[in-house]
Design a protein around this motif. Sequence first.
Motif, PDB file in Angstrom:
ATOM      1  N   VAL A  78       0.826  -1.217   0.000  1.00  0.00           N
ATOM      2  CA  VAL A  78       0.000   0.000   0.000  1.00  0.00           C
ATOM      3  C   VAL A  78       0.853   1.257   0.000  1.00  0.00           C
ATOM      4  CG1 VAL A  78      -1.877  -1.200   1.188  1.00  0.00           C
ATOM      5  CG2 VAL A  78      -0.285   0.226   2.516  1.00  0.00           C
ATOM      6  N   ALA A  79       2.162   1.083   0.004  1.00  0.00           N
ATOM      7  CA  ALA A  79       3.076   2.219   0.080  1.00  0.00           C
ATOM      8  C   ALA A  79       3.923   2.316  -1.190  1.00  0.00           C
ATOM      9  CB  ALA A  79       3.982   2.069   1.300  1.00  0.00           C
ATOM     10  N   ALA A  80       4.509   3.493  -1.364  1.00  0.00           N
ATOM     11  CA  ALA A  80       5.444   3.737  -2.467  1.00  0.00           C
ATOM     12  C   ALA A  80       6.646   4.476  -1.889  1.00  0.00           C
ATOM     13  CB  ALA A  80       4.779   4.575  -3.557  1.00  0.00           C
ATOM     14  N   ILE A  81       7.796   4.288  -2.503  1.00  0.00           N
ATOM     15  CA  ILE A  81       8.987   4.953  -1.964  1.00  0.00           C
ATOM     16  C   ILE A  81       9.447   6.098  -2.854  1.00  0.00           C
ATOM     17  CG2 ILE A  81       9.796   2.938  -0.707  1.00  0.00           C
ATOM     18  CD1 ILE A  81      11.825   2.419  -2.884  1.00  0.00           C
ATOM     19  N   ASP A  82      10.059   7.065  -2.198  1.00  0.00           N
ATOM     20  CA  ASP A  82      10.753   8.160  -2.865  1.00  0.00           C
ATOM     21  C   ASP A  82      12.190   8.066  -2.368  1.00  0.00           C
ATOM     22  OD1 ASP A  82      11.873  10.471  -3.768  1.00  0.00           O
ATOM     23  OD2 ASP A  82      10.567  11.828  -2.658  1.00  0.00           O
ATOM     24  N   ALA A  83      13.002   7.290  -3.078  1.00  0.00           N
ATOM     25  CA  ALA A  83      14.362   7.014  -2.633  1.00  0.00           C
ATOM     26  C   ALA A  83      15.237   8.259  -2.645  1.00  0.00           C
ATOM     27  CB  ALA A  83      14.980   5.913  -3.484  1.00  0.00           C
ATOM     28  N   ASP A  84      14.874   9.263  -3.459  1.00  0.00           N
ATOM     29  CA  ASP A  84      15.679  10.477  -3.513  1.00  0.00           C
ATOM     30  C   ASP A  84      15.664  11.211  -2.179  1.00  0.00           C
ATOM     31  OD1 ASP A  84      16.231   9.937  -6.158  1.00  0.00           O
ATOM     32  OD2 ASP A  84      14.614  11.202  -6.909  1.00  0.00           O
ATOM     33  N   PRO A  91      -0.690   6.594   0.265  1.00  0.00           N
ATOM     34  CA  PRO A  91      -1.798   7.405  -0.227  1.00  0.00           C
ATOM     35  C   PRO A  91      -3.128   7.145   0.487  1.00  0.00           C
ATOM     36  CG  PRO A  91      -0.646   6.309  -2.039  1.00  0.00           C
ATOM     37  CD  PRO A  91      -0.072   5.777  -0.774  1.00  0.00           C
ATOM     38  N   ALA A  92      -3.293   5.969   1.085  1.00  0.00           N
ATOM     39  CA  ALA A  92      -4.574   5.635   1.725  1.00  0.00           C
ATOM     40  C   ALA A  92      -4.693   6.188   3.145  1.00  0.00           C
ATOM     41  CB  ALA A  92      -4.762   4.117   1.754  1.00  0.00           C
TER      42      ALA A  92
END
Length: 150
Positions: A78-84, A91-92
């Motif tokens: 349910v998650a996404a990463i922003d490695a930068d 989002p939920a």
Amino acid sequence: MEAPILRRLRDLTDFEVADGNPDVRGWTVRGADGQALGTVYELIVEPDVLKVRYLDVELDGRFHINEHENHILLPIGVAAIDADDDNVFVPALTAESVLNYPPYVEIQITREYEEAMLRALGKEPEAANPRFYEQDSFDADSFYSRRRAS
């Protein structure tokens, strides 16, 4: 059907995050509105299949949840990463909805608890599915490959 045995990554000496995937422990967890909700405290894995199933998130103190209920588990898909910027986006969840999310106390994770988490994220659990962790909510590959657009 019983839930499989899940363990904290730090308790497994012969298990580590796969090459090419960042270790997100310590990263900031942000909700749909971009507000920080807390940090990734630990990864919860299913050792039998060598997969991360949950992110153990320690919520920020501003949520004023008691000291024994300041952690939540998030299904990794349910998650996404922003490695930068070392962020994990969910989002939920928002700063308001996280207050109604089932808290995680380090006990055996039951299927009932797992289903309550999915419902809190607006997902209907496929409880009868014998391959419970094959739902999109537990897709670790999508977590590591899905990058949040800046």
